[in-house]
Structures are given as C-alpha cells and as structure tokens.
Motif scaffolding. Structure first.
Motif, mmCIF file in Angstrom:
data_model
loop_
_atom_site.group_PDB
_atom_site.id
_atom_site.type_symbol
_atom_site.label_atom_id
_atom_site.label_comp_id
_atom_site.label_asym_id
_atom_site.label_seq_id
_atom_site.Cartn_x
_atom_site.Cartn_y
_atom_site.Cartn_z
ATOM 1 N N PRO A 43 0.307 14.110 -7.122
ATOM 2 C CA PRO A 43 1.145 15.275 -6.803
ATOM 3 C C PRO A 43 2.286 14.966 -5.837
ATOM 4 O O PRO A 43 3.292 15.660 -5.831
ATOM 5 N N ALA A 44 2.156 13.911 -5.055
ATOM 6 C CA ALA A 44 3.258 13.547 -4.155
ATOM 7 C C ALA A 44 4.519 13.231 -4.962
ATOM 8 O O ALA A 44 5.629 13.330 -4.448
ATOM 9 N N LEU A 45 4.322 12.866 -6.220
ATOM 10 C CA LEU A 45 5.447 12.479 -7.061
ATOM 11 C C LEU A 45 6.086 13.638 -7.796
ATOM 12 O O LEU A 45 7.178 13.497 -8.333
ATOM 13 N N TYR A 46 5.376 14.741 -7.858
ATOM 14 C CA TYR A 46 5.785 15.802 -8.779
ATOM 15 C C TYR A 46 7.253 16.193 -8.653
ATOM 16 O O TYR A 46 7.950 16.350 -9.641
ATOM 17 N N ASN A 47 7.717 16.338 -7.414
ATOM 18 C CA ASN A 47 9.113 16.747 -7.266
ATOM 19 C C ASN A 47 10.069 15.675 -7.756
ATOM 20 O O ASN A 47 11.105 15.967 -8.333
ATOM 21 N N SER A 48 9.727 14.416 -7.511
ATOM 22 C CA SER A 48 10.582 13.322 -7.978
ATOM 23 C C SER A 48 10.630 13.272 -9.490
ATOM 24 O O SER A 48 11.573 12.777 -10.074
ATOM 25 N N CYS A 49 9.572 13.737 -10.143
ATOM 26 C CA CYS A 49 9.485 13.621 -11.591
ATOM 27 C C CYS A 49 10.497 14.483 -12.316
ATOM 28 O O CYS A 49 10.787 14.234 -13.477
ATOM 29 N N ALA A 50 11.034 15.483 -11.624
ATOM 30 C CA ALA A 50 11.944 16.402 -12.306
ATOM 31 C C ALA A 50 13.141 15.676 -12.892
ATOM 32 O O ALA A 50 13.656 16.065 -13.935
ATOM 33 N N ASN A 51 13.588 14.610 -12.217
ATOM 34 C CA ASN A 51 14.769 13.894 -12.714
ATOM 35 C C ASN A 51 14.445 12.608 -13.439
ATOM 36 O O ASN A 51 15.338 11.867 -13.816
ATOM 37 N N LEU A 52 13.168 12.349 -13.635
ATOM 38 C CA LEU A 52 12.782 11.080 -14.247
ATOM 39 C C LEU A 52 13.219 10.978 -15.686
ATOM 40 O O LEU A 52 12.994 11.908 -16.476
ATOM 41 N N THR A 53 13.836 9.839 -16.021
ATOM 42 C CA THR A 53 14.130 9.608 -17.428
ATOM 43 C C THR A 53 13.239 8.509 -18.007
ATOM 44 O O THR A 53 13.046 8.431 -19.205
ATOM 45 N N ASP A 85 3.695 12.820 4.625
ATOM 46 C CA ASP A 85 4.821 11.910 4.837
ATOM 47 C C ASP A 85 5.244 11.276 3.522
ATOM 48 O O ASP A 85 6.434 11.132 3.248
ATOM 49 N N LEU A 86 4.259 10.896 2.727
ATOM 50 C CA LEU A 86 4.561 10.263 1.445
ATOM 51 C C LEU A 86 5.311 11.226 0.551
ATOM 52 O O LEU A 86 6.328 10.884 -0.056
ATOM 53 N N GLU A 87 4.826 12.439 0.509
ATOM 54 C CA GLU A 87 5.464 13.434 -0.349
ATOM 55 C C GLU A 87 6.893 13.672 0.095
ATOM 56 O O GLU A 87 7.814 13.735 -0.716
ATOM 57 N N SER A 88 7.092 13.763 1.382
ATOM 58 C CA SER A 88 8.450 14.029 1.853
ATOM 59 C C SER A 88 9.353 12.826 1.629
ATOM 60 O O SER A 88 10.541 12.978 1.347
ATOM 61 N N ALA A 89 8.796 11.629 1.719
ATOM 62 C CA ALA A 89 9.591 10.429 1.438
ATOM 63 C C ALA A 89 10.059 10.431 -0.003
ATOM 64 O O ALA A 89 11.214 10.119 -0.302
ATOM 65 N N PHE A 90 9.160 10.803 -0.907
ATOM 66 C CA PHE A 90 9.541 10.880 -2.312
ATOM 67 C C PHE A 90 10.587 11.968 -2.535
ATOM 68 O O PHE A 90 11.543 11.790 -3.278
ATOM 69 N N ASN A 91 10.368 13.098 -1.905
ATOM 70 C CA ASN A 91 11.317 14.202 -2.075
ATOM 71 C C ASN A 91 12.703 13.821 -1.600
ATOM 72 O O ASN A 91 13.708 14.319 -2.094
ATOM 73 N N ASN A 92 12.740 12.926 -0.625
ATOM 74 C CA ASN A 92 14.011 12.530 -0.055
ATOM 75 C C ASN A 92 14.806 11.579 -0.938
ATOM 76 O O ASN A 92 16.005 11.403 -0.759
ATOM 77 N N CYS A 93 14.115 10.956 -1.883
ATOM 78 C CA CYS A 93 14.800 10.029 -2.791
ATOM 79 C C CYS A 93 15.230 10.809 -4.009
ATOM 80 O O CYS A 93 14.522 10.869 -5.013
ATOM 81 N N LYS A 94 16.401 11.390 -3.923
ATOM 82 C CA LYS A 94 16.787 12.335 -4.963
ATOM 83 C C LYS A 94 17.364 11.679 -6.199
ATOM 84 O O LYS A 94 17.656 12.347 -7.180
ATOM 85 N N SER A 113 0.839 -1.206 0.000
ATOM 86 C CA SER A 113 0.000 0.000 0.000
ATOM 87 C C SER A 113 0.871 1.253 0.000
ATOM 88 O O SER A 113 2.086 1.192 0.166
ATOM 89 N N LEU A 114 0.216 2.382 -0.131
ATOM 90 C CA LEU A 114 0.926 3.665 -0.131
ATOM 91 C C LEU A 114 1.667 3.891 1.173
ATOM 92 O O LEU A 114 2.809 4.354 1.187
ATOM 93 N N GLU A 115 1.014 3.567 2.266
ATOM 94 C CA GLU A 115 1.672 3.787 3.554
ATOM 95 C C GLU A 115 2.897 2.911 3.699
ATOM 96 O O GLU A 115 3.934 3.343 4.172
ATOM 97 N N GLN A 116 2.769 1.674 3.243
ATOM 98 C CA GLN A 116 3.912 0.766 3.322
ATOM 99 C C GLN A 116 5.025 1.255 2.408
ATOM 100 O O GLN A 116 6.205 1.157 2.737
ATOM 101 N N LEU A 117 4.628 1.789 1.260
ATOM 102 C CA LEU A 117 5.626 2.310 0.328
ATOM 103 C C LEU A 117 6.416 3.434 0.960
ATOM 104 O O LEU A 117 7.648 3.505 0.844
ATOM 105 N N GLN A 118 5.706 4.286 1.659
ATOM 106 C CA GLN A 118 6.369 5.412 2.301
ATOM 107 C C GLN A 118 7.418 4.907 3.292
ATOM 108 O O GLN A 118 8.541 5.427 3.345
ATOM 109 N N ARG A 119 7.073 3.863 4.028
ATOM 110 C CA ARG A 119 8.020 3.336 5.016
ATOM 111 C C ARG A 119 9.247 2.756 4.327
ATOM 112 O O ARG A 119 10.360 2.838 4.825
ATOM 113 N N LEU A 120 9.037 2.152 3.154
ATOM 114 C CA LEU A 120 10.166 1.589 2.417
ATOM 115 C C LEU A 120 11.062 2.701 1.881
ATOM 116 O O LEU A 120 12.291 2.614 1.951
ATOM 117 N N LEU A 121 10.457 3.746 1.363
ATOM 118 C CA LEU A 121 11.231 4.847 0.793
ATOM 119 C C LEU A 121 12.120 5.503 1.830
ATOM 120 O O LEU A 121 13.251 5.895 1.554
#
Lengths: 194, 585
Positions: B296-306, B270-279, B237-245
């Motif tokens: 939108p929780a992903l938006y910041n991570s998307c900047a570097n997505l290839t 928390d999810l958004e910040s977890a994603f932001n932390n995975c640079k 789930s999303l919550e579990q994903l956040q804990r993994l990230l």
C-alpha cells in the motif's frame, strides 16, 4: 435462551465427523488432481520409488513417470531460473506451501487447523474463524481488544507468550504465530485491559 | 557494395550534373544525420555513391545484430565517426544453455579496434557477448568520453570489472547491468565512484547480489542530480530505500530492493511519504520478496505507472489484484504466474491501456504445481485490454478456441510468444493439435512480427504461417511439426523472415536445403536436435560462400549427424575464434 439452543445444535453439528473444508456445510469435493502425465521424452526415472508406482495399475491417478528435465526447456533465462529457485527455497523453508496452525476453542472437544497463508489480512482470518466455529468474534479495537463479543482470538507467539490477535502488522503476525486459541470472552477480558 | 555497380549504368545529363554539383556533401551529411533509423540509413546508403559516402560520414550510431556478420576492420573502415555501438553476440538459445561455453562473441577484439578508430566512443550496448574484466578495464582506460555501458545477458566478468568502470569513467551517465552471468565477489565497486563524480543518470545494479556500501550509495544518489533511473539490488532494505528516495525525488524509474522487512508504523509512514514525493516514477520493478503488507505504500505512486515489473515477486492473486486496482495507466506489465487467472482478470478489469503483458512461471520445473495461469487468464486480459500487442505467456494448458477469442479481441499483435510448458501438449479440451490456434493468430494479426509456437503442432501450423504471416520477422519453434514440409512452408512463404530458431523438430536436409537462397536475406538460422546431417551442411556451405555454416557437435553423438547448426550471413568470412566443439564448414 434461543441463542443457547442454537449454540448447542451448532455445537452438535460441529462435532459431527465429516470431510469438509472449514465453514462449509456441503459434503466435500476433493480438489481435482491436475497432475498431467507428460507426453514428452521420458527417460530414466528420477527416483526409484516411481518404478513401484508404475507397476500399480489400481492407482487411478498414479504419478506420471518422473522425467529428466529437457535441456533449455521451458525457455527461461538461466539468470531468472536461478533467482527464482533461490527465492522459492528460502520462502519455502519459511512459509511453506501452507502455514497450518492449530486452532483451539474453549469448550470444543477437538482442535482444528487452518492455513494462515490463505488470508491476507485480519478481517479475512477472523471471518474464517467465525465460520469454522460458528461464533461471533466482533470488532477489534486497539483500546479494548475484542470487547463486546463473546470470544477473543489469541495466539501463541515465538516466545511462548499468549497475545491478542490484531495488535501487530499482519506480516509480522503470520511469521510469529505458532498456534491460535479462541478464548471465551470472560477470560479474554482479562487480557485486554492492561 | 552493390550500390556502386548500380550507378555505373546511369549517364547523367548536364542539368543533373549541375544539380548534384551545387549540393555540397556537408549539407547532405547534415540532412542525413537527422536520420536515426538503421533501416532508413541502409536504404539511403544504397541510393548512389555520393549518398553512400555522405551517409557513412554522418553515421554516429551503429547496430550490429550478429557480431560475426561483420568484422571490426570492415566496420571501422566504412564508418569513421561512430560514437555509439550496439552489438549482439551469441544465438538466443544460449540463454537456455544450448550453446557450448567459450562459443565466442568476445568483445575484446572490437574494443581494441575501437580504441584506435573510435577513441571518442561514448556508448556501448552489448547483448549476449562474452565480456571479461580485462575488457572492462581496457574500456575504462581507453575512452575518455565514455558515457554509457549497457550489458544484457552477457557473461565472463566480475564486479572487479565494474569497479574499473566506476573508477575511471569520469563522464559516465549510464551503467545498466541486466541479467548477466556475473561473478559477484563484492559490492565494493560502487564505492569506486569518486566523490567528484556527479554525471550519473542511470544506475541499474539489480542483477547483483553482494551488499554495497549504503552510505556510498546514498552520497552518490545525493550528488547525481540528474539521476533518473535507479534500480538497486536485493541487499537494499526498505528503510535504506526510503532514504534513497528522499534524496532523489526526480526519479522516473525505480527498482526497489528487498521489500521484506518488519516495519513498525513510523518507518512505514516515512516510506509512504517518500514514495508520494517521487511524482515522476513511471516504471517500477524489483520488489524482491515483497511482503504484501507494505505494498500500500506504493499505491499513490502507481497512479502514474506505465511499466510495472513484478517478475521477481511471488504475489498471490488477492494481493496482486489489490495492487493493480491502483494502476489504471499501465501499459506494460510483467508478472509471475503466482497471480493466477484471478490476478489476470483484475488486470483485464483495471488496465485498459495495457499494451504488453509477460507472464513468467514461478516454478517451471515443479510438476506437482496445480496453480499458475491457464487460458482463462489470457482470455480475460484480452477482453479488457484491447490495445494488447505484445505477449509472452507461459502456461500449462491452452485451447484453440481460447486463442481464437484472444486474437479476435486483440487483432493488433506484433509479438505473440506462447509457451505451453509441456512439449507437444494438445488442446486440453478437444485433444486436437494447436494448429488452429496459431492459424488464427497469423490470419488475424497481419502486423505480426514475432511468433513463438508451442504445444502439439503438425505441418498445418507452418502452412498457415507461410501463407498468412507476411510481416513475420522472427519465428521460434520447438517440439513441433511432422515433416520437412513444415519448415519449407515457412521458408517459402515469409518474405520478411530474419531469424528462425528451431529445436527438437523432425525437419531434415530437404527442409534445410530448400532455404538455400533465403538464408542470405536472413540474419540467422538455428537448428538443433533436428534431422540434419553433416553432409547437407557441407553442401550448403559449399554453395553459399557468404554464409557461415557452423555445427556444434555433442560428445558421443553420431558423426554424420549435425546436432546443432547455426547459419548466418556474413561479409567477414569464417570466424577464427571458434572453440574446438564448433566446426565451421
């Protein structure tokens, strides 16, 4: 005064019976039927009802002869096919193609229906409602609800309670909303001040 | 091998002899070991006996595109030091259920040979092979240095086999399970990784459906500090994903689980910040059943997505457009056609670096659907993404003019796979065949390596292909052509052709036999539901002993017709593990 008059003529227009998408004044255009008769192998009809359709030459857009699916076509891996089929079934049963809910407005003689799936956020929905009923709903604020406007949008949730539209995340809203009611401002104020 | 006979002609003079003598094999081996490309190594091995010898001793990786083209014995005899093996088995059309079950391509005999000859084997990558639990257990127990297992489109195993791998492979760095016909009985395999196990760098179990023990997963992720790729399955789930990230901020490739959950404000933050932390995340996939609300929780991570893989996410055009605005560096994009032309327009507007686009149909068999993508979406992408060179596009309508525009905008196509889903559909505006579309592709895209054609096509398409597609290596044809001439044009005209797969076309014996000499320079030919007879196949088999000519018979079909033919070159002779439905001629 002016506003009342325009409201009445709007109201009259609203009661005018015509075919049309909500909010549009133009005469309707039927969505194009893009069902394409397939030119490929057609064998036994899938269902017997097609036999009766085929005989009916008057139907301009008669359903194409149901065909047996060609093995391995389109070329999509079984894994992907199976996964998407499962997903389609579950999402269909929940959200369907179209999440139509009834919309009533205080004072209007009949109800309307809108498809919640068409909108992705509250502003889009409220805009559509404003267009459909030719009124202003105003801005949502957590503290005051829709204060400052004549109308407030409310909805009946799964538990049968009447809630103010806008409090919960959009995703949660569309899965719990059973019907909408646009309440007159005076009544709605009672809802907002808690 | 041919090289040895070539050498006999030369009589070296003394000066040359001196040079060769002073160049020790060991040095040559070291130099050659720097060569990684398989083709380069093949060329090197043909130079002379010494080089052949040096090359075979220094080779550590081997790629076998058709497991029946060579046998384990021949392989292990020639290359004594292999540590990495890539094997491909069944013909590609087996992915679409055109190959009978139990056809073959079983890995077991190979593993048995490897256990003896390559006990230090480290990597095994399999595609379209039959893999049993027994084989996985054998693998886990017999190769102490084993590091990397990648299974793509394989079948025959269950999660029990994975449990064996997790339990015994102490040095495992990569476990990559993709799109397999796997029997998923339970998620307990994941808990089999011992607590002392920390070497994992790649874990991809997105394919599986059973729930895994999330605590075990969290602990595993926490202790594998080098983990770079994590692709979880739907049960997470999303919550579990956040804990993994939070435990793996160093991740570079992420496959999310189900993105569907009612999150209140706190967990969302928390999810958004977890994603932001995975640079370092450059590849994102999964997003099963994503509710657009949480994207939108992903938006910041998307900047570097290839690389963004949304091929299992049914996003509508609006939601998708909002997401894609945040992905300016995208180079590869896989989507479902639910994004429609509007979604693809957004891609054209926001992703100037795009090189690869794959658009899959969300509902390929539903004829009621009036959505999906059309030629307009493809054209829009071509205007905005001039670097596009790889496309796989499923659509319900296309025009010759659109394709001409597309290749004019993007002349660098190396892979052009267009699937107009209704077989034999003409240009919907002009009602003409789609010959000119593919003509434009081959004329304009001189680098074209792979082509899949569709729609209503006459022999003209194949004349174009034979005339212009000089770099073409792989061609897939279905429901196309008018006569033998079509296939003949291709066989005569495409010098680099390696794989030809044909189904439901009016090509017959004359076409088949015109390629007699050609097939030995190709990896394989597949022809099904064409007009080829058994006699023609027998004749081919007789004249070309170094080809295996296999016919798969359907129940109840005419005895003289060869329903499905699979022809491939081999040094291993006819195979002995074919099921009764497959006749080797």
């Amino acid at each position: 005064m002016e506003r009342l008059l325009s409201f009445e003529s709007d109201h009259l227009r609203a009661t005018e019976l015509r075919l049309g998408l909500p909010g549009s004044d133009k005469p309707s255009v039927r969505p194009k039927n893009n069902k394409r008769a397939s030119s490929e192998i057609s064998q036994e009809s899938k269902s017997n009802s097609c036999a009766s359709n085929a005989g009916n030459d008057d139907e301009r857009d008669s359903a194409p002869p149901a065909k047996v699916q060609v093995v391995g076509w389109p070329p999509i891996r079984s894994y992907r096919k199976n996964t998407l089929q499962v997903q389609a079934k579950t999402s269909e049963s929940e959200l369907c193609r179209g999440m139509y809910v009834k919309v009533s407005m205080d004072g209007a003689p009949y109800l309307r229906k809108i498809d919640l799936k068409v909108y992705t956020c509250y502003p889009e929905l409220l805009n559509a409602l404003e267009n459909m009923f030719q009124l202003t709903i105003g801005k949502y604020s957590e503290r005051e609800g829709y204060n400052g406007s004549d109308y407030a949008p409310t909805y009946e949730d799964k538990d049968g309670d009447w809630m103010l539209v806008g409090d919960v995340p959009w995703g949660m809203f569309i899965t719990t909303c059973k019907r909408l009611r646009i309440m007159r401002g005076s009544e709605a104020k009672g809802l907002a001040c808690v | 091998m041919e090289s040895e006979s070539k050498r006999k002609k030369e009589s070296p003079n003394t000066a040359e002899l001196a040079v060769t003598a002073s160049f020790p094999d060991e040095v040559l081996e070291i130099v050659l070991s720097l060569l990684t490309s398989h083709r380069d190594r093949s060329s090197v091995s043909l130079v002379c006996k010494d080089w052949y010898r040096a090359e075979r001793w220094s080779r550590t990786q081997v790629f076998i595109g058709n497991c029946y083209s060579v046998s384990p014995e021949i392989l292990t005899r020639r290359f004594p030091n292999i540590r990495s093996v890539t094997l491909k088995g069944k013909p590609r059309f087996s992915d679409f259920n055109l190959v009978p079950p139990n056809w073959g391509a079983d890995i077991h005999a190979w593993l048995v040979a490897f256990a003896v000859k390559y006990p230090f084997l480290e990597e095994l990558r399999l595609k379209r092979m039959a893999v049993s639990d027994e084989s996985l257990e054998f693998l886990a127990s017999n190769f102490p240095n084993f590091k990397l297992l990648s299974l793509l489109s394989c079948d025959g195993f269950s999660t029990d086999g994975l449990a064996a791998i997790a339990t015994h492979c102490k040095n495992l760095t990569e476990l990559d399970i993709q799109e397999n016909g796997i029997e998923d009985s339970s998620g307990s395999w994941l808990s089999c990784f011992p607590e002392s196990f920390t070497s994992l760098e790649v874990l991809n179990f997105a394919n599986l459906t059973s729930e895994v023990n999330t605590d075990a997963l969290e602990r595993l992720v926490s202790r594998c500090k080098s983990l770079k790729v994590l692709k979880v399955n739907k049960s997470i789930s999303l919550e579990q994903l956040q804990r993994l990230l939070v435990r793996a901020p160093q991740l570079e490739e992420l496959g999310t689980g189900s993105f569907l959950q009612d999150l209140t404000a706190r967990p969302y933050a928390d999810l958004e910040s977890a994603f932001n932390n995975c640079k370092n995340i450059h590849t994102l996939s999964g997003l099963w059943e994503a509710v657009p609300l949480y994207l939108p929780a992903l938006y910041n991570s998307c900047a570097n997505l290839t690389f963004l893989n949304l091929s299992y996410t049914a996003l509508q055009s609006g939601e998708f457009a909002k997401l894609v605005v945040h992905c300016p560096r995208l180079r590869r994009l896989w989507v479902l056609d639910t994004v429609e032309d509007k979604g693809l327009e957004a891609v054209g507007s926001n992703c100037p670096l795009l090189e690869e686009l794959r658009v899959f149909p969300a509902d390929p068999f539903d004829e009621e659907i009036i959505h999906g993508v059309t030629e307009e979406g493809f054209v829009a992408v071509s205007f905005g993404c001039r670097r596009l060179h790889y496309v796989l596009y499923f659509c319900r309508q296309m025009t010759n003019a659109a394709v001409a525009t597309i290749v004019q905008n993007c002349p660098n196509f190396t892979h052009f796979r267009l699937c107009i889903m209704t077989p034999g559909l003409p240009d919907y505006l002009t009602n003409e065949p789609m010959d000119e579309a593919f003509g434009a592709v081959v004329k304009t895209c001189s680098k074209l390596q792979r082509l899949s054609v569709s729609g209503l096509l006459t022999d003209l398409t194949f004349e174009y292909i034979g005339k212009y597609a000089k770099n073409l290596e792989t061609l897939s044809v279905a429901f196309a052509g008018r006569s033998d001439r079509g296939m003949q044009c291709v066989l005569e005209g495409c010098p680099k052709l390696r794989k030809l797969e044909i189904r439901d076309c009016p090509f017959g014996n004359e076409a088949l036999l015109s390629g007699l000499e050609k097939y030995e320079s190709m990896r394989s030919l597949w022809m099904s539901a064409c007009n080829v007879t058994m006699n023609a196949c027998r004749r081919l088999a007789k004249q070309m002993p170094r080809l295996n000519v296999e016919v798969m018979k359907e129940d109840g079909s005419d005895d003289s017709q060869a329903d499905k033919v699979y022809i491939y070159r081999t040094v291993a002779g006819p195979r002995r593990d074919a099921p009764p439905s497959v006749l080797t001629l």
